[in-house]
Design an enzyme around this catalytic site. Sequence first.
Site, short mmCIF file in Angstrom:
data_model
loop_
_atom_site.label_atom_id
_atom_site.label_comp_id
_atom_site.label_asym_id
_atom_site.label_seq_id
_atom_site.Cartn_x
_atom_site.Cartn_y
_atom_site.Cartn_z
N PHE A 1 0.88 -1.17 0.00
CA PHE A 1 0.00 0.00 0.00
C PHE A 1 0.91 1.21 0.00
O PHE A 1 1.53 1.54 1.01
CB PHE A 1 -0.90 0.02 1.23
CG PHE A 1 -1.84 1.21 1.28
CD1 PHE A 1 -1.36 2.51 1.37
CD2 PHE A 1 -3.21 1.03 1.25
CE1 PHE A 1 -2.23 3.60 1.42
CE2 PHE A 1 -4.09 2.10 1.30
CZ PHE A 1 -3.60 3.39 1.39
N GLU A 2 1.01 1.87 -1.13
CA GLU A 2 1.73 3.13 -1.20
C GLU A 2 1.05 4.01 -2.24
O GLU A 2 0.56 3.53 -3.25
CB GLU A 2 3.22 2.94 -1.52
CG GLU A 2 3.51 2.33 -2.87
CD GLU A 2 5.01 2.10 -3.11
OE1 GLU A 2 5.82 2.35 -2.19
OE2 GLU A 2 5.36 1.68 -4.23
#
Length: 440
Positions: free
Chosen positions: A335-336
Amino acid sequence: MLGWNKHVFFSESRINFRCLLRKKLKKRCPLSARFVLVLLLIVLIFILKMGYKQLIYKLNHPPLRRIDERNDPLFSNGCKNVHLEAQLHPRMNATFVMLARNSDLPGVVSSINSLEKHFNRHFNYPYTFLNDEPFDEKFKETILKLTSANVEFGTLEKDTFGFPGNVDVDAAREAIASQGDRGIMYGDTESYHHMCRFFSGFFYKHPLLLKYQWYWRVEPDVAFTCDISYDPFYYMEENGKIYGYVVALKELEDTVPNLFRYTSAYRRNNNLTSNMWKFFLDAPKKENYDISRKDPTVGLSFSSHLNAMIDSSYSAETSSMEGESYNMCHFWSNFEIANFKFFRNEQYENFFRTMDATGGFWTERWGDAPFHSLAAGLFLSKEQVHYFRDLGYRHSDIHHCGQSLGCNCECIPELSEIESTSGGCVTQWVNLIGDGFLDE
């Protein structure tokens, strides 16, 4: 006389009375009304059950501690008017990015359903799916039914997802096999090494992504546990942010025994300074090291020196560099949310080429998460990095939940909050961006 008298209960007058009462009730409460009452009862039970789950979560998980947010305030505390947010702000030039295979379809469906439910049905950002093999029709048809957003499917070029031409493939595979013998997580999975190298130095150059300025990486089989009632891309742009994360945790030390040393040497050799670098530093140790020296653990033409590489991987000194020691903290890249300009520049490209030439993506199990993170420590300031603390996210058994900070959060009672575990890095983050926790 107290008690039950069967003669009275079964008397003719009592029986007639009960029959009359049932007839009146049927007239007053027709079948449709009774169906509605049963449905309402089921809904009430469901609501109570969900409330019970959240109550159990709050009892077993203390609330997130208050932190000094001067350098990194939340974009939202609680819920915004999502319909107003979607209308007021322009859409950014952004896409979701997912690397997946045809066999990942169930996990992909789960992730997209969660993302659409909690965010994208309001904002309608496009999706870009990438695969090292062509997607089959079943995969594409299934995905297109899940969203009204635009969707593109792409295939990776062989030289970006595989061994490069200058690598001794037999030596590389021998090094990878040895990692499995030593029990290094995913160390003996060749495709995992390819994936980490791809996300470290190639994904941002894929033809389908070149038209975008921003991306949000998504993986199969993840869950978003809070509503996202604002546009993260817009608020990152407005607040001068380049890179955003939701989970920071410590890497397994045996996966990156030399990554920090090489990165620290690169930083020193190129006179790079950033206030972000301190996030990755542990207690100091003194060591001198020259990244340009000949080292049997560098490169992939040293099959006969494999044992030396193995010994080096377990050395207590390998994570240290001239008084600086790596605390193993990194931002979880599954998750970025980031601006592609972080990667699309000669500075980052030169860093990747230098690190890639050491052979560490094969001789060790460098993940793209610590690679991106240490690159942020080289090239970004702490003011350019954002912690999405108000969001909820679950990947495998790692979980962060925004609780009272987020919007309509449904935290997972069975999982620990990553901020509360010894493997989390929230303490390092709050000490970097401000004066630590406010309840101390």
